[in-house]
Write a protein that holds these residues in place. Structure first.
Motif, mmCIF file in Angstrom:
data_model
loop_
_atom_site.group_PDB
_atom_site.id
_atom_site.type_symbol
_atom_site.label_atom_id
_atom_site.label_comp_id
_atom_site.label_asym_id
_atom_site.label_seq_id
_atom_site.Cartn_x
_atom_site.Cartn_y
_atom_site.Cartn_z
ATOM 1 N N ILE A 1 -2.617 17.673 2.622
ATOM 2 C CA ILE A 1 -3.618 16.596 2.655
ATOM 3 C C ILE A 1 -3.294 15.437 1.717
ATOM 4 C CG2 ILE A 1 -5.519 18.106 3.394
ATOM 5 C CD1 ILE A 1 -6.473 18.095 0.448
ATOM 6 N N LEU A 2 -2.309 15.606 0.822
ATOM 7 C CA LEU A 2 -1.959 14.558 -0.138
ATOM 8 C C LEU A 2 -0.470 14.267 -0.089
ATOM 9 C CD1 LEU A 2 -3.933 15.689 -3.359
ATOM 10 C CD2 LEU A 2 -4.689 14.088 -1.580
ATOM 11 N N GLY A 3 -0.085 13.100 -0.612
ATOM 12 C CA GLY A 3 1.324 12.763 -0.787
ATOM 13 C C GLY A 3 1.911 11.890 0.301
ATOM 14 N N LYS A 4 1.163 11.646 1.386
ATOM 15 C CA LYS A 4 1.632 10.807 2.485
ATOM 16 C C LYS A 4 0.481 9.946 2.992
ATOM 17 C CE LYS A 4 4.754 14.384 4.344
ATOM 18 N NZ LYS A 4 5.066 15.188 5.560
ATOM 19 N N ILE A 5 0.846 8.921 3.726
ATOM 20 C CA ILE A 5 -0.134 8.151 4.485
ATOM 21 C C ILE A 5 0.066 8.513 5.941
ATOM 22 C CG2 ILE A 5 -0.931 5.851 5.140
ATOM 23 C CD1 ILE A 5 0.021 4.818 2.455
ATOM 24 N N ALA A 6 -0.817 9.356 6.458
ATOM 25 C CA ALA A 6 -0.690 9.859 7.823
ATOM 26 C C ALA A 6 -2.055 10.332 8.296
ATOM 27 C CB ALA A 6 0.314 11.013 7.884
ATOM 28 N N VAL B 1 0.851 -1.187 0.000
ATOM 29 C CA VAL B 1 0.000 0.000 0.000
ATOM 30 C C VAL B 1 0.888 1.238 0.000
ATOM 31 C CG1 VAL B 1 -1.909 1.206 1.127
ATOM 32 C CG2 VAL B 1 -1.697 -1.290 1.354
ATOM 33 N N MET B 2 0.569 2.165 -0.892
ATOM 34 C CA MET B 2 1.337 3.407 -0.964
ATOM 35 C C MET B 2 0.391 4.583 -1.139
ATOM 36 S SD MET B 2 2.952 3.335 -4.841
ATOM 37 C CE MET B 2 4.123 2.077 -4.355
ATOM 38 N N PRO B 3 0.879 5.792 -0.839
ATOM 39 C CA PRO B 3 0.049 6.964 -1.138
ATOM 40 C C PRO B 3 -0.171 7.081 -2.634
ATOM 41 C CG PRO B 3 2.266 7.629 -0.491
ATOM 42 C CD PRO B 3 2.169 6.164 -0.252
ATOM 43 N N GLY B 4 -1.321 7.617 -3.013
ATOM 44 C CA GLY B 4 -1.613 7.778 -4.422
ATOM 45 C C GLY B 4 -0.562 8.606 -5.131
ATOM 46 N N LEU B 5 -0.165 8.166 -6.320
ATOM 47 C CA LEU B 5 0.793 8.914 -7.122
ATOM 48 C C LEU B 5 0.105 10.119 -7.746
ATOM 49 C CD1 LEU B 5 2.528 5.849 -8.804
ATOM 50 C CD2 LEU B 5 3.314 7.124 -6.798
ATOM 51 N N ILE B 6 0.852 11.195 -7.913
ATOM 52 C CA ILE B 6 0.269 12.450 -8.392
ATOM 53 C C ILE B 6 0.975 12.853 -9.684
ATOM 54 C CG2 ILE B 6 -0.154 14.878 -7.849
ATOM 55 C CD1 ILE B 6 -0.092 14.069 -4.865
ATOM 56 N N ASN B 7 0.226 12.825 -10.762
ATOM 57 C CA ASN B 7 0.741 13.172 -12.090
ATOM 58 C C ASN B 7 0.672 14.697 -12.239
ATOM 59 O OD1 ASN B 7 1.308 13.476 -14.802
ATOM 60 N ND2 ASN B 7 -0.153 11.937 -15.496
ATOM 61 N N ALA B 8 1.815 15.347 -12.139
ATOM 62 C CA ALA B 8 1.866 16.804 -12.003
ATOM 63 C C ALA B 8 1.724 17.569 -13.313
ATOM 64 C CB ALA B 8 3.166 17.210 -11.315
ATOM 65 N N TYR C 1 -4.608 13.064 6.624
ATOM 66 C CA TYR C 1 -4.463 13.141 5.171
ATOM 67 C C TYR C 1 -5.637 12.431 4.495
ATOM 68 C CZ TYR C 1 0.183 15.228 5.078
ATOM 69 O OH TYR C 1 1.233 16.119 5.197
ATOM 70 N N ARG C 2 -5.897 12.823 3.249
ATOM 71 C CA ARG C 2 -6.969 12.186 2.507
ATOM 72 C C ARG C 2 -6.610 10.723 2.223
ATOM 73 N NH1 ARG C 2 -8.888 15.874 4.330
ATOM 74 N NH2 ARG C 2 -9.903 17.664 3.332
ATOM 75 N N ALA C 3 -7.631 9.901 2.174
ATOM 76 C CA ALA C 3 -7.434 8.470 1.932
ATOM 77 C C ALA C 3 -7.350 8.204 0.438
ATOM 78 C CB ALA C 3 -8.563 7.680 2.574
ATOM 79 N N ASP C 4 -6.264 8.695 -0.172
ATOM 80 C CA ASP C 4 -5.930 8.404 -1.568
ATOM 81 C C ASP C 4 -4.838 7.343 -1.534
ATOM 82 O OD1 ASP C 4 -7.628 10.533 -1.988
ATOM 83 O OD2 ASP C 4 -6.271 11.634 -3.307
ATOM 84 N N LEU C 5 -5.195 6.110 -1.818
ATOM 85 C CA LEU C 5 -4.302 4.977 -1.593
ATOM 86 C C LEU C 5 -4.258 4.060 -2.801
ATOM 87 C CD1 LEU C 5 -5.610 4.073 1.983
ATOM 88 C CD2 LEU C 5 -3.562 5.435 1.446
ATOM 89 N N VAL C 6 -3.103 3.432 -2.980
ATOM 90 C CA VAL C 6 -2.894 2.479 -4.067
ATOM 91 C C VAL C 6 -2.476 1.144 -3.469
ATOM 92 C CG1 VAL C 6 -1.545 1.947 -6.132
ATOM 93 C CG2 VAL C 6 -2.208 4.320 -5.649
#
Length: 507
Positions: A389-394, A57-64, A397-402
């Motif tokens: 709110i994004l980029g980490k699992i903490a 499980v990782m934080p969601g990747l962000i396509n910038a 933070y928002r529950a954007d997970l992979v």
């Protein structure tokens, strides 16, 4: 009160550490706790569970930085080329509806572990046509469930070649029959006025300002396509509306020459002198930034989306990632709709970004895969102005997970001393992504979008492209014009590449 759900993983990559046999407690759209599986299971014995002991499980990747192209250029028979020639070559593409191309792209991104995308789009024609296109794109993103930043922009100058007022000079270099054909298929003016564009964008930004997943930014295509007055007006409006800006800067070698040729200084310096650079301003590519440009970016807080695949495919070069990071500039990672394998695989993009920057000299810079993973999560989160709110699992933070299935990644054996994050980043592919959550909702399950029928969308897109008709005349025109475009840029005074080459070798 919303019920707690648990996400379990063999490994949980929080962005700060790796938890073995870990879990995440989610309530609604927010992470409440992160810890050991047994601890959280005991605390929430009735909570439904997503994932398993075979999941990473990782934080969601962000396509910038992205262009949601739908059916790609390669599948339409439009080959890669120098950026300037390639852009003109897009005249041969068959049209796709905004809704279908956005849904196809959103699906590809979710299947690659991307939970947030910054999509730069182009608007033109009348206000009604532009409104309809943006409405379709935004509703498609809402339907897909992905988190999106849509950044529309309009071209107001340099429709054919770089340089304000240069289009007519370029047309004078063409035989009369090609000029006639060009006139039948292209326009050198924008019917959407700057005032209409600003009003249009203001309305959409306000409409989506409280949306839980969608933001609207300004997306001026680039300084060579938008005049200074409009760029300043956009920066002022973005400040007032508390939104962002993304544009293209110094992508190609010839874009680098635009600065000294037309401003008498680098384009980044010109933007600084206009007063438009700030933490809400991001630029895609930045391949040809100088050390002085990098200092400006770091000091103003303006950020860069690094797009290594696109830079290679369109012969733009290799951006100075190491120097940008060393200077403290904010850097995210983007695929630009032009991934190296034409497959929107963000894991391949991470690997490419890391491998391209490894100095051949002992003691030279060599970012790790973990470094680039941070760029693709925390760096990109800061670029889209959501790093709180994004980029980490903490917790908080928002529950954007992979969630990735580890079976193929770890087969046939993995050493107990192997670094799990290193292994996953080295070996993972988009095909390993099993489940994706955005705002705590499952939007991809067993590798398929849950919010729409991907196969039906693909069939609809294919049928529409079949009906679009033959593009042989446009392809013939492109091939006839390209040599003249190449000749046009070959006459530009080109400084030696040595300083750039030396700079990159010392990153």
């Amino acid at each position: 009160m919303e019920t707690i759900q648990l996400v379990r993983g063999r490994w949980i990559f929080t962005g700060a550490e790796t938890l073995s046999d870990g879990a995440i407690a989610i309530q609604g759209d927010t992470i409440q706790a992160v810890g050991q599986w047994q601890t959280l299971r005991h605390q929430y014995p009735q909570a439904p569970v997503i994932g398993s002991a075979a999941t990473a499980v990782m934080p969601g990747l962000i396509n910038a930085h992205h262009h949601s192209n739908g059916v790609t250029n390669a599948l339409q028979g439009v080959d890669d080329d120098f950026l300037e020639l390639w852009l003109f070559g897009n005249l041969a593409l068959r049209p796709q509806t905004a809704r279908l191309r956005t849904l196809l792209s959103a699906a590809a991104l979710l299947r690659s572990g991307v939970t947030t995308v910054l999509d730069v789009a182009t608007v033109s024609d009348s206000v009604d046509i532009a409104n309809a296109s943006l409405n379709d794109r935004l509703h498609a993103y809402e339907q897909a469930g992905i988190r999106a930043v849509l950044a529309p922009g309009a071209i107001y100058k340099s429709f054919l070649v770089h340089g304000d007022g240069e289009d007519k000079r370029f047309l004078n270099t063409l035989p009369s029959n090609l000029v006639q054909q060009m006139g039948d298929r292209t326009t050198l003016s924008q019917s959407l006025s700057p005032a209409d564009y600003l009003a249009l964008m203001t309305d959409w930004i306000k409409t989506y300002q409280d949306h839980p997943r969608i933001d609207v930014w300004f997306g001026p295509p680039g300084p060579q396509w938008v005049d200074d007055k409009l760029m300043v007006a956009i920066a002022d409006a973005a400040e007032q509306l508390n939104t962002g800006i993304q544009t293209h800067v110094n992508e190609s070698f010839y874009e680098k020459l635009v600065g000294p040729r037309y401003y008498g200084k680098s384009t980044v310096t010109h933007l600084k002198d206009l007063g438009v650079l700030s933490p809400r301003f991001s630029m895609a590519h930045g391949v040809w930034v100088t050390p002085e440009d990098i200092e400006i970016l770091a000091s103003t807080g303006a950020s860069v989306s690094h797009n290594p695949s696109s830079n290679l495919r369109l012969r733009a070069g290799i951006a100075p990632l190491n120097s940008l990071l060393k200077a403290g500039a904010t850097v995210g990672l983007g695929m630009d709709g032009t991934a190296i394998g034409d497959d929107e695989d963000m894991f391949a993009e991470i690997r490419l970004a890391a491998r391209l920057q490894r100095s051949p000299q002992l003691g030279g810079s060599a970012p790790s895969l973990q470094n680039v993973f941070t760029v693709a999560t925390q760096g990109s989160a800061k670029l889209v102005m959501k790093d709180q709110i994004l980029g980490k699992i903490a917790p908080g933070y928002r529950a954007d997970l992979v969630l990735l299935n580890c079976d193929r990644i770890t087969w046939p054996w993995i050493a107990p001393e192997a670094d799990p994050l290193q292994v996953v980043l080295t070996r993972a592919k988009a095909a390993d992504v099993d489940t994706v959550l955005v705002n705590g909702q499952i939007v991809l399950k067993q590798g398929q979008p849950t919010q729409f029928d991907l196969q039906a969308v693909g069939a609809e897109a294919a049928a529409a492209l079949d009906q679009a008709g033959d593009r042989s005349e446009q392809r013939a025109l492109v091939e006839a014009i390209k040599p003249y475009l190449a000749q046009w840029y070959s006459t530009w005074e080109v400084p030696t590449l040595e300083p750039y080459t030396a700079f990159n070798s010392k990153q």
